[in-house]
Design a protein around this motif. Structure first.
Motif, PDB file in Angstrom:
ATOM      1  N   ARG A   3     -20.049  19.045  -6.995  1.00 19.84           N
ATOM      2  CA  ARG A   3     -18.964  19.993  -7.227  1.00 19.84           C
ATOM      3  C   ARG A   3     -17.649  19.234  -7.329  1.00 19.84           C
ATOM      4  NH1 ARG A   3     -21.953  22.130  -2.948  1.00 19.84           N
ATOM      5  NH2 ARG A   3     -22.986  24.128  -3.354  1.00 19.84           N
ATOM      6  N   SER A   4     -16.718  19.775  -8.120  1.00 25.67           N
ATOM      7  CA  SER A   4     -15.389  19.167  -8.195  1.00 25.67           C
ATOM      8  C   SER A   4     -14.637  19.474  -6.896  1.00 25.67           C
ATOM      9  CB  SER A   4     -14.611  19.734  -9.387  1.00 25.67           C
ATOM     10  OG  SER A   4     -14.276  21.090  -9.158  1.00 25.67           O
ATOM     11  N   ILE A   5     -13.567  18.718  -6.648  1.00 25.73           N
ATOM     12  CA  ILE A   5     -12.755  18.950  -5.452  1.00 25.73           C
ATOM     13  C   ILE A   5     -12.210  20.382  -5.473  1.00 25.73           C
ATOM     14  CG2 ILE A   5     -10.763  18.178  -4.098  1.00 25.73           C
ATOM     15  CD1 ILE A   5     -12.959  16.083  -4.313  1.00 25.73           C
ATOM     16  N   LYS A   6     -11.775  20.830  -6.633  1.00 29.03           N
ATOM     17  CA  LYS A   6     -11.232  22.183  -6.762  1.00 29.03           C
ATOM     18  C   LYS A   6     -12.299  23.219  -6.416  1.00 29.03           C
ATOM     19  CE  LYS A   6      -7.816  24.901  -7.850  1.00 29.03           C
ATOM     20  NZ  LYS A   6      -6.604  24.918  -7.030  1.00 29.03           N
ATOM     21  N   GLU A   7     -13.506  23.014  -6.879  1.00 33.84           N
ATOM     22  CA  GLU A   7     -14.602  23.947  -6.571  1.00 33.84           C
ATOM     23  C   GLU A   7     -14.880  23.975  -5.066  1.00 33.84           C
ATOM     24  OE1 GLU A   7     -17.355  23.844 -10.626  1.00 33.84           O
ATOM     25  OE2 GLU A   7     -17.567  22.242  -9.137  1.00 33.84           O
ATOM     26  N   VAL A   8     -14.851  22.790  -4.445  1.00 32.36           N
ATOM     27  CA  VAL A   8     -15.061  22.715  -2.997  1.00 32.36           C
ATOM     28  C   VAL A   8     -13.988  23.512  -2.263  1.00 32.36           C
ATOM     29  CG1 VAL A   8     -14.972  21.175  -0.991  1.00 32.36           C
ATOM     30  CG2 VAL A   8     -16.286  20.514  -3.029  1.00 32.36           C
ATOM     31  N   GLU A   9     -12.722  23.335  -2.678  1.00 29.23           N
ATOM     32  CA  GLU A   9     -11.611  24.043  -2.032  1.00 29.23           C
ATOM     33  C   GLU A   9     -11.760  25.550  -2.178  1.00 29.23           C
ATOM     34  OE1 GLU A   9      -8.148  20.607  -2.576  1.00 29.23           O
ATOM     35  OE2 GLU A   9      -8.324  22.246  -4.033  1.00 29.23           O
ATOM     36  N   MET A  10     -12.188  26.002  -3.360  1.00 31.94           N
ATOM     37  CA  MET A  10     -12.372  27.440  -3.604  1.00 31.94           C
ATOM     38  C   MET A  10     -13.514  27.993  -2.746  1.00 31.94           C
ATOM     39  SD  MET A  10      -9.963  28.258  -5.584  1.00 31.94           S
ATOM     40  CE  MET A  10     -10.443  29.929  -5.998  1.00 31.94           C
ATOM     41  N   LEU A  11     -14.602  27.225  -2.614  1.00 33.63           N
ATOM     42  CA  LEU A  11     -15.724  27.658  -1.783  1.00 33.63           C
ATOM     43  C   LEU A  11     -15.320  27.769  -0.314  1.00 33.63           C
ATOM     44  CD1 LEU A  11     -18.683  25.605  -3.327  1.00 33.63           C
ATOM     45  CD2 LEU A  11     -18.536  28.106  -3.191  1.00 33.63           C
ATOM     46  N   LEU A  12     -14.526  26.817   0.147  1.00 38.65           N
ATOM     47  CA  LEU A  12     -14.105  26.816   1.552  1.00 38.65           C
ATOM     48  C   LEU A  12     -13.216  28.021   1.878  1.00 38.65           C
ATOM     49  CD1 LEU A  12     -13.451  23.012   2.130  1.00 38.65           C
ATOM     50  CD2 LEU A  12     -15.265  24.397   3.154  1.00 38.65           C
ATOM     51  N   LEU A  13     -12.480  28.486   0.881  1.00 40.58           N
ATOM     52  CA  LEU A  13     -11.635  29.657   1.093  1.00 40.58           C
ATOM     53  C   LEU A  13     -12.451  30.902   1.427  1.00 40.58           C
ATOM     54  CD1 LEU A  13      -8.945  29.282  -1.735  1.00 40.58           C
ATOM     55  CD2 LEU A  13      -8.589  29.031   0.730  1.00 40.58           C
ATOM     56  N   GLN A  14     -13.727  30.897   1.031  1.00 37.82           N
ATOM     57  CA  GLN A  14     -14.582  32.068   1.224  1.00 37.82           C
ATOM     58  C   GLN A  14     -15.384  32.007   2.536  1.00 37.82           C
ATOM     59  OE1 GLN A  14     -16.924  32.726  -2.425  1.00 37.82           O
ATOM     60  NE2 GLN A  14     -15.398  31.502  -3.511  1.00 37.82           N
ATOM     61  N   GLU A  29     -18.795  11.620   0.562  1.00 39.23           N
ATOM     62  CA  GLU A  29     -17.859  10.572   0.973  1.00 39.23           C
ATOM     63  C   GLU A  29     -16.514  10.610   0.256  1.00 39.23           C
ATOM     64  OE1 GLU A  29     -19.927   6.907   0.435  1.00 39.23           O
ATOM     65  OE2 GLU A  29     -21.309   7.254   2.106  1.00 39.23           O
ATOM     66  N   ARG A  30     -16.368  11.493  -0.717  1.00 38.52           N
ATOM     67  CA  ARG A  30     -15.095  11.543  -1.445  1.00 38.52           C
ATOM     68  C   ARG A  30     -13.952  11.981  -0.509  1.00 38.52           C
ATOM     69  NH1 ARG A  30     -16.486  15.413  -6.315  1.00 38.52           N
ATOM     70  NH2 ARG A  30     -17.819  16.312  -4.671  1.00 38.52           N
ATOM     71  N   LYS A  31     -12.853  11.253  -0.591  1.00 35.54           N
ATOM     72  CA  LYS A  31     -11.713  11.526   0.290  1.00 35.54           C
ATOM     73  C   LYS A  31     -11.185  12.948   0.112  1.00 35.54           C
ATOM     74  CE  LYS A  31     -10.031   6.778   0.852  1.00 35.54           C
ATOM     75  NZ  LYS A  31      -8.894   5.854   0.629  1.00 35.54           N
ATOM     76  N   GLY A  32     -11.182  13.417  -1.134  1.00 35.26           N
ATOM     77  CA  GLY A  32     -10.682  14.764  -1.417  1.00 35.26           C
ATOM     78  C   GLY A  32     -11.517  15.828  -0.733  1.00 35.26           C
ATOM     79  N   VAL A  33     -12.823  15.623  -0.707  1.00 33.21           N
ATOM     80  CA  VAL A  33     -13.720  16.579  -0.056  1.00 33.21           C
ATOM     81  C   VAL A  33     -13.499  16.545   1.455  1.00 33.21           C
ATOM     82  CG1 VAL A  33     -16.130  17.129   0.450  1.00 33.21           C
ATOM     83  CG2 VAL A  33     -15.458  16.510  -1.873  1.00 33.21           C
ATOM     84  N   GLN A  34     -13.426  15.336   2.011  1.00 34.94           N
ATOM     85  CA  GLN A  34     -13.216  15.218   3.461  1.00 34.94           C
ATOM     86  C   GLN A  34     -11.876  15.835   3.883  1.00 34.94           C
ATOM     87  OE1 GLN A  34     -15.621  14.207   5.616  1.00 34.94           O
ATOM     88  NE2 GLN A  34     -16.789  14.289   3.693  1.00 34.94           N
ATOM     89  N   LYS A  38     -11.370  18.977   6.446  1.00 33.71           N
ATOM     90  CA  LYS A  38     -10.489  18.877   7.617  1.00 33.71           C
ATOM     91  C   LYS A  38      -9.457  20.002   7.607  1.00 33.71           C
ATOM     92  CE  LYS A  38     -10.951  14.287   9.418  1.00 33.71           C
ATOM     93  NZ  LYS A  38     -12.111  14.774  10.163  1.00 33.71           N
ATOM     94  N   LYS A  39      -8.927  20.311   6.420  1.00 34.48           N
ATOM     95  CA  LYS A  39      -7.970  21.409   6.300  1.00 34.48           C
ATOM     96  C   LYS A  39      -8.637  22.726   6.679  1.00 34.48           C
ATOM     97  CE  LYS A  39      -4.892  23.732   3.029  1.00 34.48           C
ATOM     98  NZ  LYS A  39      -4.411  23.793   1.628  1.00 34.48           N
ATOM     99  N   TRP A  40      -9.873  22.923   6.219  1.00 40.15           N
ATOM    100  CA  TRP A  40     -10.624  24.136   6.554  1.00 40.15           C
ATOM    101  C   TRP A  40     -10.828  24.242   8.065  1.00 40.15           C
ATOM    102  CZ3 TRP A  40     -15.455  24.607   8.908  1.00 40.15           C
ATOM    103  CH2 TRP A  40     -16.009  25.887   8.903  1.00 40.15           C
ATOM    104  N   GLU A  41     -11.152  23.125   8.706  1.00 39.52           N
ATOM    105  CA  GLU A  41     -11.368  23.118  10.158  1.00 39.52           C
ATOM    106  C   GLU A  41     -10.080  23.463  10.903  1.00 39.52           C
ATOM    107  OE1 GLU A  41     -12.890  19.169  10.664  1.00 39.52           O
ATOM    108  OE2 GLU A  41     -14.993  19.830  10.616  1.00 39.52           O
ATOM    109  N   ARG A  42      -8.949  22.912  10.431  1.00 43.41           N
ATOM    110  CA  ARG A  42      -7.658  23.219  11.065  1.00 43.41           C
ATOM    111  C   ARG A  42      -7.330  24.701  10.924  1.00 43.41           C
ATOM    112  NH1 ARG A  42      -6.062  18.377   8.547  1.00 43.41           N
ATOM    113  NH2 ARG A  42      -4.979  19.545   6.919  1.00 43.41           N
TER     114      ARG A  42
END
Length: 253
Positions: A3-14, A29-34, A38-42
């Motif tokens: 998945r792209s970083i943007k797709e990951v961010e959109m999934l985490l919002l849900q 291991e991609r920094k953007g995903v990690q 971390k933002k989702w956890e916060r």
């Protein structure tokens, strides 16, 4: 295909609780995903803390509802300390199902948050009213009595009669049973709601006065005795909206 970083961010919002997807993303291991995880956890932890605080702030409302009180009004005032402008109180009855995590003592909130919460409170409240006591009357009866009168005025104006009051600190002579709670605006959602309604109402009044008397910077100081406000009094004198019984003003009469 990853998945792209943007797709990951959109999934985490849900997702608002731990999910198998999180375990999968932690292996990426991609920094953007990690960073996204971390933002989702916060955000999740922040949501949990807000929920916990909100639950704690319902303690008094739940207690008195269990005792059979249906319309519990939170009562608070703002503007005891300023040298200019009115003292304003609000009385707010919230519905049982009211939910606004993040609500707190109005002094702890940003102006933007206060305005946002004010709109939500006014839209949801069973009843909400304000009481306003002007400087001339403050000078006649003193600021403590003016604060009490503003509170009682707000309560009397409620379209739905309360059967119990939660009041921030002040003891009132009222026909309604009540509890005065020290620092109640940080301990009760009803008092916090009243503090927000009172603060936003008073700030709007002072912003109008700022347009009429721009030299006194009321939009910034809200009538409090800041350095620039005191300098303006020294240069331009006092106004009809100044509290003449307050020491820094009284010396200019």
């Amino acid at each position: 295909m990853k998945r792209s970083i943007k797709e990951v961010e959109m999934l985490l919002l849900q997702i608002n609780e731990h999910h198998p997807l999180i375990d999968e993303l932690l292996q990426d291991e991609r920094k953007g995903v990690q960073a996204a995880v971390k933002k989702w956890e916060r955000n999740l932890e922040q949501t949990r803390l807000l929920q916990q605080k909100y639950d704690e702030m319902q303690k008094y409302e739940k207690k008195y509802r269990r005792e059979g009180f249906d319309f519990i009004a939170g009562v608070d005032e703002v503007g005891r300390g300023p040298l200019a402008g009115p003292v304003v109180a609000a009385a707010v009855i919230l519905p049982d199902d009211f939910y606004l995590p993040g609500i707190d003592d109005s002094k702890k909130l940003s102006e933007r948050k206060r305005e946002e919460y004010y709109q939500k409170i006014m839209q949801s409240a069973v009843a909400a009213e304000v009481g306003i006591i002007e400087p001339d009357e403050i000078d006649q009866i003193n600021i403590l009595e003016a604060s009490k009168k503003a509170m009682l005025t707000a309560v009397a104006a409620l379209k739905t009669s309360p059967d119990f009051l939660l009041v921030d600190a002040v003891k009132l002579h009222t026909p309604y049973p009540y509890e005065a709670i020290i620092k109640g605006d940080a301990k009760s959602i009803s008092i916090a709601a009243a503090s927000i309604v009172a603060k936003v109402t008073r700030d709007r009044i002072m912003m109008e006065y700022d347009k009429e008397f721009p030299r006194y910077s009321f939009a910034k100081n809200m009538g409090y005795g800041t350095k620039e406000h005191l300098e303006a009094i020294n240069i331009y004198g006092i106004l009809p909206i100044h509290r003449k019984s307050f020491a820094p003003v009284r010396s200019h009469i």
